[in-house]
Write a protein that holds these residues in place. Structure first.
Motif, mmCIF file in Angstrom:
data_model
loop_
_atom_site.group_PDB
_atom_site.id
_atom_site.type_symbol
_atom_site.label_atom_id
_atom_site.label_comp_id
_atom_site.label_asym_id
_atom_site.label_seq_id
_atom_site.Cartn_x
_atom_site.Cartn_y
_atom_site.Cartn_z
ATOM 1 N N LYS A 209 0.829 -1.204 0.000
ATOM 2 C CA LYS A 209 0.000 0.000 0.000
ATOM 3 C C LYS A 209 0.864 1.256 0.000
ATOM 4 O O LYS A 209 0.582 2.225 -0.715
ATOM 5 N N GLU A 210 1.925 1.250 0.795
ATOM 6 C CA GLU A 210 2.810 2.418 0.867
ATOM 7 C C GLU A 210 3.562 2.629 -0.439
ATOM 8 O O GLU A 210 3.731 3.777 -0.892
ATOM 9 N N LEU A 211 4.016 1.549 -1.061
ATOM 10 C CA LEU A 211 4.723 1.669 -2.338
ATOM 11 C C LEU A 211 3.808 2.230 -3.417
ATOM 12 O O LEU A 211 4.200 3.120 -4.179
ATOM 13 N N ILE A 212 2.590 1.704 -3.486
ATOM 14 C CA ILE A 212 1.636 2.189 -4.486
ATOM 15 C C ILE A 212 1.320 3.659 -4.252
ATOM 16 O O ILE A 212 1.284 4.466 -5.181
ATOM 17 N N GLY A 213 1.106 4.023 -2.988
ATOM 18 C CA GLY A 213 0.815 5.422 -2.656
ATOM 19 C C GLY A 213 1.949 6.352 -3.054
ATOM 20 O O GLY A 213 1.710 7.437 -3.607
ATOM 21 N N ALA A 214 3.197 5.939 -2.786
ATOM 22 C CA ALA A 214 4.341 6.779 -3.127
ATOM 23 C C ALA A 214 4.493 6.923 -4.635
ATOM 24 O O ALA A 214 4.786 8.022 -5.144
ATOM 25 N N LEU A 215 4.293 5.826 -5.370
ATOM 26 C CA LEU A 215 4.410 5.883 -6.831
ATOM 27 C C LEU A 215 3.303 6.747 -7.436
ATOM 28 O O LEU A 215 3.548 7.528 -8.370
ATOM 29 N N GLU A 216 2.097 6.612 -6.933
ATOM 30 C CA GLU A 216 0.989 7.425 -7.437
ATOM 31 C C GLU A 216 1.205 8.904 -7.124
ATOM 32 O O GLU A 216 0.915 9.771 -7.963
ATOM 33 N N GLU A 217 1.704 9.193 -5.935
ATOM 34 C CA GLU A 217 1.962 10.589 -5.551
ATOM 35 C C GLU A 217 3.041 11.199 -6.443
ATOM 36 O O GLU A 217 2.923 12.353 -6.875
ATOM 37 N N LYS A 218 4.077 10.422 -6.750
ATOM 38 C CA LYS A 218 5.132 10.932 -7.638
ATOM 39 C C LYS A 218 4.588 11.165 -9.039
ATOM 40 O O LYS A 218 4.921 12.173 -9.685
ATOM 41 N N ALA A 219 3.733 10.262 -9.511
ATOM 42 C CA ALA A 219 3.137 10.432 -10.839
ATOM 43 C C ALA A 219 2.268 11.686 -10.881
ATOM 44 O O ALA A 219 2.295 12.437 -11.864
ATOM 45 N N ARG A 220 1.500 11.915 -9.815
ATOM 46 C CA ARG A 220 0.655 13.123 -9.767
ATOM 47 C C ARG A 220 1.509 14.383 -9.751
ATOM 48 O O ARG A 220 1.190 15.382 -10.424
ATOM 49 N N ALA A 221 2.597 14.353 -8.992
ATOM 50 C CA ALA A 221 3.477 15.516 -8.914
ATOM 51 C C ALA A 221 4.129 15.803 -10.264
ATOM 52 O O ALA A 221 4.242 16.963 -10.684
ATOM 53 N N GLU A 222 4.547 14.754 -10.957
ATOM 54 C CA GLU A 222 5.173 14.928 -12.268
ATOM 55 C C GLU A 222 4.169 15.446 -13.282
ATOM 56 O O GLU A 222 4.502 16.288 -14.128
ATOM 57 N N TYR A 223 2.928 14.955 -13.196
ATOM 58 C CA TYR A 223 1.883 15.425 -14.114
ATOM 59 C C TYR A 223 1.579 16.903 -13.862
ATOM 60 O O TYR A 223 1.453 17.695 -14.804
ATOM 61 N N ALA A 224 1.495 17.288 -12.587
ATOM 62 C CA ALA A 224 1.219 18.685 -12.253
ATOM 63 C C ALA A 224 2.355 19.589 -12.732
ATOM 64 O O ALA A 224 2.120 20.694 -13.248
ATOM 65 N N ALA A 225 3.600 19.110 -12.572
ATOM 66 C CA ALA A 225 4.742 19.905 -13.021
ATOM 67 C C ALA A 225 4.741 20.058 -14.532
ATOM 68 O O ALA A 225 5.044 21.130 -15.068
ATOM 69 N N ALA A 226 4.373 18.988 -15.251
ATOM 70 C CA ALA A 226 4.319 19.049 -16.711
ATOM 71 C C ALA A 226 3.237 20.009 -17.175
ATOM 72 O O ALA A 226 3.438 20.780 -18.121
ATOM 73 N N CYS A 227 2.095 19.973 -16.508
ATOM 74 C CA CYS A 227 1.001 20.892 -16.863
ATOM 75 C C CYS A 227 1.408 22.347 -16.608
ATOM 76 O O CYS A 227 1.085 23.238 -17.406
ATOM 77 N N ALA A 228 2.087 22.577 -15.488
ATOM 78 C CA ALA A 228 2.530 23.940 -15.168
ATOM 79 C C ALA A 228 3.545 24.432 -16.197
ATOM 80 O O ALA A 228 3.499 25.589 -16.624
ATOM 81 N N ALA A 229 4.455 23.531 -16.618
ATOM 82 C CA ALA A 229 5.446 23.925 -17.616
ATOM 83 C C ALA A 229 4.800 24.243 -18.945
ATOM 84 O O ALA A 229 5.154 25.206 -19.624
ATOM 85 N N LEU A 230 3.793 23.439 -19.336
ATOM 86 C CA LEU A 230 3.077 23.680 -20.577
ATOM 87 C C LEU A 230 2.320 24.986 -20.516
ATOM 88 O O LEU A 230 2.291 25.754 -21.494
ATOM 89 N N SER A 231 1.740 25.285 -19.369
ATOM 90 C CA SER A 231 0.987 26.526 -19.200
ATOM 91 C C SER A 231 1.902 27.737 -19.331
ATOM 92 O O SER A 231 1.534 28.740 -19.933
ATOM 93 N N ARG A 232 3.113 27.633 -18.771
ATOM 94 C CA ARG A 232 4.051 28.746 -18.866
ATOM 95 C C ARG A 232 4.481 28.993 -20.297
ATOM 96 O O ARG A 232 4.652 30.136 -20.726
#
Length: 234
Positions: A209-232
């Motif tokens: 459960k902890e591994l899945i949570g950490a991987l999902e959180e990293k994926a969400r963070a990377e997606y948010a960063a990519a969206c922010a970069a595209l917006s800029r």
């Protein structure tokens, strides 16, 4: 200094034989014990002189192997074979996660799972948060469901194992389909989850459960960063 109670049951130790005694004194340094949070928490903040700490419910021979490992020593194949289950128990208790994972591999390799012991292994794995053993036991149950239902008692199985059982069933179902596709995080084997977490620069020492949570959180963070970069750029 640890005062380790000798419960009277001698465990075969290939490194050194513990002499008969009611308590065995074993020494360690606080800075070394930081690798084992469960032991470090017993030691307090330090001070002058030795702190005497009682340790029970673990054989002195096994505790000595724990300390040997913390000081950078390697356990032999014979030591793992002789003490794998006891080391899982002690390493889980004291927070020595890497030793626990090594011991899990040995215990899983050496233990033949059958109808007569699958529930014992499953309950032990669940209690000690041993993901590899739990996965092996659940895989056996999925493959031998009728036999297990007829000959093994399921009354003590915790309800929170249901999600793990569904993952095992899904993996087995996908194994028999022609279009298996990529495993989702929820159906990945624990070794694959650990490898993925390590490749992503994350800790691979947690539960499924902890591994899945950490991987999902990293994926969400990377997606948010990519969206922010595209917006800029826009």
């Amino acid at each position: 200094v640890f005062e380790v109670e000798d419960g009277g049951q001698q465990v075969r130790n290939t490194r050194k034989r513990t002499p008969p005694a009611s308590n065995v004194r074993l020494h360690a340094h606080r800075f070394i014990l930081k690798q084992a949070p469960g032991l470090a928490s017993l030691c307090g903040s330090g001070g002058q002189g030795l702190t005497s700490l009682p340790i029970s419910d673990v054989h002195p021979d096994v505790f000595r192997l724990i300390l040997h490992y913390l000081y950078g020593g390697k356990l032999s194949e014979e030591e793992f074979k002789s003490h794998a289950k006891e080391l899982i128990d002690a390493a889980n208790r004291f927070g020595v996660s890497t030793l626990k994972m090594e011991s899990e591999v040995w215990y899983d390799k050496l233990t033949k799972i059958g109808v007569d012991n699958v529930m014992e292994i499953l309950l032990f794995a669940h209690a000690k948060e041993s993901e590899l053993l739990k996965e092996s036991a659940l895989d056996f149950i999925v493959l031998n469901g009728d036999n297990v239902l007829e000959n093994a008692s399921m009354k003590d199985v915790p309800g929170d194992l249901f999600a793990d059982l569904l993952s095992a069933m899904t993996r087995e179902k996908k194994r028999h389909t022609s279009k298996q596709g990529r495993d989702s995080l929820s159906t990945m084997r624990i070794n694959n989850l650990r490898a993925k977490a390590h490749a992503e620069g994350l800790s691979f020492e947690g539960s499924r459960k902890e591994l899945i949570g950490a991987l999902e959180e990293k994926a969400r963070a990377e997606y948010a960063a990519a969206c922010a970069a595209l917006s800029r750029r826009r």
